[in-house]
Motif scaffolding. Structure first.
Motif, PDB file in Angstrom:
ATOM      1  N   LEU A 164      -0.880   8.107   1.812  1.00  0.00           N
ATOM      2  CA  LEU A 164      -1.234   9.374   1.173  1.00  0.00           C
ATOM      3  C   LEU A 164      -1.150  10.558   2.131  1.00  0.00           C
ATOM      4  CD1 LEU A 164      -4.321   8.301  -0.957  1.00  0.00           C
ATOM      5  CD2 LEU A 164      -1.901   8.294  -1.582  1.00  0.00           C
ATOM      6  N   TYR A 176      -9.436  -0.570  -7.011  1.00  0.00           N
ATOM      7  CA  TYR A 176      -8.767   0.512  -6.295  1.00  0.00           C
ATOM      8  C   TYR A 176      -9.521   0.785  -5.007  1.00  0.00           C
ATOM      9  CZ  TYR A 176      -7.130   5.266  -5.228  1.00  0.00           C
ATOM     10  OH  TYR A 176      -6.614   6.374  -4.605  1.00  0.00           O
ATOM     11  N   HIS A 197      -9.493   8.519 -10.877  1.00  0.00           N
ATOM     12  CA  HIS A 197      -9.966   8.522  -9.485  1.00  0.00           C
ATOM     13  C   HIS A 197      -9.311   9.600  -8.624  1.00  0.00           C
ATOM     14  CE1 HIS A 197     -12.045   4.875 -10.434  1.00  0.00           C
ATOM     15  NE2 HIS A 197     -10.946   4.181 -10.596  1.00  0.00           N
ATOM     16  N   GLY A 243       0.841  -1.193   0.000  1.00  0.00           N
ATOM     17  CA  GLY A 243       0.000   0.000   0.000  1.00  0.00           C
ATOM     18  C   GLY A 243       0.871   1.236   0.000  1.00  0.00           C
ATOM     19  N   LEU A 282      -9.248   2.850  -0.841  1.00  0.00           N
ATOM     20  CA  LEU A 282      -8.587   3.657   0.181  1.00  0.00           C
ATOM     21  C   LEU A 282      -8.884   3.053   1.543  1.00  0.00           C
ATOM     22  CD1 LEU A 282      -9.355   7.326  -0.965  1.00  0.00           C
ATOM     23  CD2 LEU A 282      -7.206   6.076  -1.212  1.00  0.00           C
ATOM     24  N   GLN A 339     -14.238   2.659  -1.698  1.00  0.00           N
ATOM     25  CA  GLN A 339     -14.006   2.327  -3.097  1.00  0.00           C
ATOM     26  C   GLN A 339     -14.838   3.275  -3.963  1.00  0.00           C
ATOM     27  OE1 GLN A 339     -14.122  -2.323  -1.873  1.00  0.00           O
ATOM     28  NE2 GLN A 339     -14.328  -1.938  -4.052  1.00  0.00           N
ATOM     29  N   LEU A 364      -4.284   5.973 -11.728  1.00  0.00           N
ATOM     30  CA  LEU A 364      -5.181   6.695 -10.822  1.00  0.00           C
ATOM     31  C   LEU A 364      -5.865   7.907 -11.437  1.00  0.00           C
ATOM     32  CD1 LEU A 364      -3.328   6.677  -7.397  1.00  0.00           C
ATOM     33  CD2 LEU A 364      -4.943   5.037  -8.341  1.00  0.00           C
ATOM     34  N   ALA A 405      -3.523   4.060   0.094  1.00  0.00           N
ATOM     35  CA  ALA A 405      -4.090   3.615  -1.178  1.00  0.00           C
ATOM     36  C   ALA A 405      -3.578   2.219  -1.488  1.00  0.00           C
ATOM     37  CB  ALA A 405      -3.697   4.574  -2.293  1.00  0.00           C
ATOM     38  N   THR A 406      -4.479   1.357  -1.948  1.00  0.00           N
ATOM     39  CA  THR A 406      -4.077  -0.001  -2.290  1.00  0.00           C
ATOM     40  C   THR A 406      -4.992  -0.527  -3.387  1.00  0.00           C
ATOM     41  OG1 THR A 406      -3.512  -2.185  -1.369  1.00  0.00           O
ATOM     42  CG2 THR A 406      -5.531  -1.138  -0.550  1.00  0.00           C
ATOM     43  N   THR A 422     -10.404  10.606  -4.879  1.00  0.00           N
ATOM     44  CA  THR A 422      -9.446  10.367  -3.797  1.00  0.00           C
ATOM     45  C   THR A 422      -9.281  11.618  -2.937  1.00  0.00           C
ATOM     46  OG1 THR A 422      -8.252   8.734  -5.129  1.00  0.00           O
ATOM     47  CG2 THR A 422      -7.064   9.720  -3.285  1.00  0.00           C
ATOM     48  N   ILE A 461      -1.349   1.925  -9.052  1.00  0.00           N
ATOM     49  CA  ILE A 461      -1.250   0.877  -8.027  1.00  0.00           C
ATOM     50  C   ILE A 461      -0.958  -0.453  -8.724  1.00  0.00           C
ATOM     51  CG2 ILE A 461      -2.368  -0.256  -6.081  1.00  0.00           C
ATOM     52  CD1 ILE A 461      -2.132   2.670  -5.618  1.00  0.00           C
TER      53      ILE A 461
END
Length: 461
Positions: A59, A114, A234, A56, A116, A101, A231, A65-66, A238, A211
């Motif tokens: 942030l 993706y 997103h 992961g 968090l 998500q 990313l 984030a993973t 995020t 990721i």
């Protein structure tokens, strides 16, 4: 397990000789190829064997984030977050309080992979632990990409068509937002090495661009090709999530306190009505005034609304507004009014913003001044991240018919804050009255949409 043990021993040895230094700036490291934002996702149920599940990227002090599939078992079922922990580079561990998500993860097609993770408490930044930067949307980043598997070397990003072709060779499918790095060889081994970040250096800082989902290479220690999720799509989502849940007081709560200077007054017996009216001048739904310029309702209601009628409360005043713009997210919609409402309108409502880690039940009612509609004794079950469960009683002594309207608000017991929005009416049929049945429906949990609401209403970039 040997790899994990060596990694932990290496970190603990560094801890003995390094002096912790607070560093709140993102994307800074002087221990290349040591990435201070890299973390490990552990499944403590399988300790000490096979505890390492995924990687992961940190942030900020609260968010990691993973990859989403790291939160599911081999059968595609969600793993209880209480079984997961985050191991930082300085050896400290943190539990996970919530997961987020942007879209539900598609276990079959690997789409929307993706997620968090919100940690149980803030981490401490030092020489070994820090956060990476997030790039601005549409930023052109370098094509030399680093991962936790590349050491001092970088991978070059492959072109889109080659990436998709290689992906189909590996999985017999194509997932969205794919990014591929390095040179693909069909004869190489497939390695499940997911969750770590893809990093690029830009303007003297390191940025997260993707990721990792998987890797291939001649051996596990010699990786030549990496696939993952970029990313770009997103990034705004995020930022919404990280900003909202990292604040001591949410933006919606700050604005609530600014707008409702008379919040200590007793709430009115009947809440002032916000009616949504169609082109035929018929009231089709209700809404909640959540700021001087916006009302919150359902997506379906907003798409049919042409004008908004707001009754301001005990003074009897009311105004008509036209629909200026509509923003939607899931089942909800925000309607921008053509002008702000008058000051101190009793129709203005606060949103429920408490981030509660446990479920709770409460009793509420729907009571507004549109024909003095009222339904008492509504039982509501609140669960973090899930729709509200609403139970109401069909008493034979009550008026038979619709007690509610689509878009009606459910108020918490905490200063009558809006905690839920009804998608459908609470309705009782004749036999429901005869048998005095208890009925159960779902309502929208507004707390799940607060980051989006704050971005739209208060103009976050």
């Amino acid at each position: 397990m040997k790899t994990l043990s060596l990694w932990i021993i290496h970190i603990l040895n560094i801890v003995l000789i390094e002096t912790a230094v607070l560093d709140d700036s993102c994307g800074q490291t002087n221990l290349s190829p040591f990435w201070k934002w890299n973390v490990q996702l552990l499944n403590i149920q399988y300790q000490p064997v096979h505890a390492l599940r995924c990687g992961g990227t940190l942030l900020n002090k609260l968010f990691v984030a993973t990859i989403a599939h790291c939160l599911y078992d081999i059968n595609g079922d969600p793993i209880d977050k209480n079984q997961l922990q985050i191991l930082l580079a300085d050896g400290n561990r943190h539990s996970i309080s919530r997961t987020f998500q942007p879209e539900p993860f598609d276990v079959e097609q690997l789409n929307n992979d993706y997620a968090l993770l919100l940690l149980d408490q803030e981490v401490t930044f030092n020489n070994l632990v820090g956060a990476i930067c997030l790039p601005e949307t549409n930023t052109i980043l370098p094509q030399n990409v680093y991962t936790t598997m590349s050491g001092d070397s970088s991978f070059s990003a492959t072109d889109g068509s080659t990436c998709l072709r290689n992906m189909h060779t590996l999985f017999r499918m194509i997932y969205s937002d794919a990014i591929c790095l390095g040179d693909f060889d069909e004869t190489h081994e497939y390695h499940r090495n997911a969750g770590g970040g893809m990093y690029v250096a830009h303007n003297s800082s390191w940025y997260l661009m993707g990721i990792v989902m998987y890797a291939t290479g001649p051996s596990k220690v010699h990786v030549t090709y990496v696939g993952g999720v970029q990313l770009e799509r997103h990034l705004n989502w995020t930022r919404r999530i990280v900003r909202h849940y990292s604040e001591n007081m949410s933006l919606s709560e700050k604005n609530c306190q600014n707008n409702l200077r008379d919040s200590n007054n007793e709430p009115p017996e009947f809440h002032p009505t916000v009616n949504l009216v169609n082109q035929g001048s018929w009231t089709i739904c209700h809404a909640s005034l959540i700021s001087p310029g916006y009302v919150l309702t359902t997506r379906e209601c907003a798409m049919s609304a042409n004008r908004v009628f707001i009754h301001h409360g005990n003074d009897g005043g009311s105004d008509w507004f036209t629909v200026k713009a509509v923003s939607t997210e899931g089942p909800l919609a925000l309607i921008a009014l053509d002008r702000d409402v008058r000051e101190n309108s009793e129709a203005l409502s606060c949103l429920y913003t408490s981030i509660t880690p446990a479920s709770f039940n409460f009793t509420t009612r729907i009571a507004h001044d549109n024909s003095f509609a009222r339904l008492e004794g509504i039982q509501v079950q609140y669960q973090v991240g899930k729709p509200l469960k609403v139970q109401y009683y069909c008493s034979r002594y009550r008026y038979r018919g619709h007690f509610t309207s689509r878009g009606d608000a459910l108020f918490s017991n905490e200063n009558r804050k809006v905690i839920g929005i009804l998608i459908n009416v609470l309705h009782c049929e004749s036999f429901d009255y005869f048998y005095e049945r208890m009925k159960t429906v779902e309502a929208v949990n507004v707390e799940n949409y607060l980051p989006w609401i704050e971005e739209v209403v208060w103009g976050l970039k």
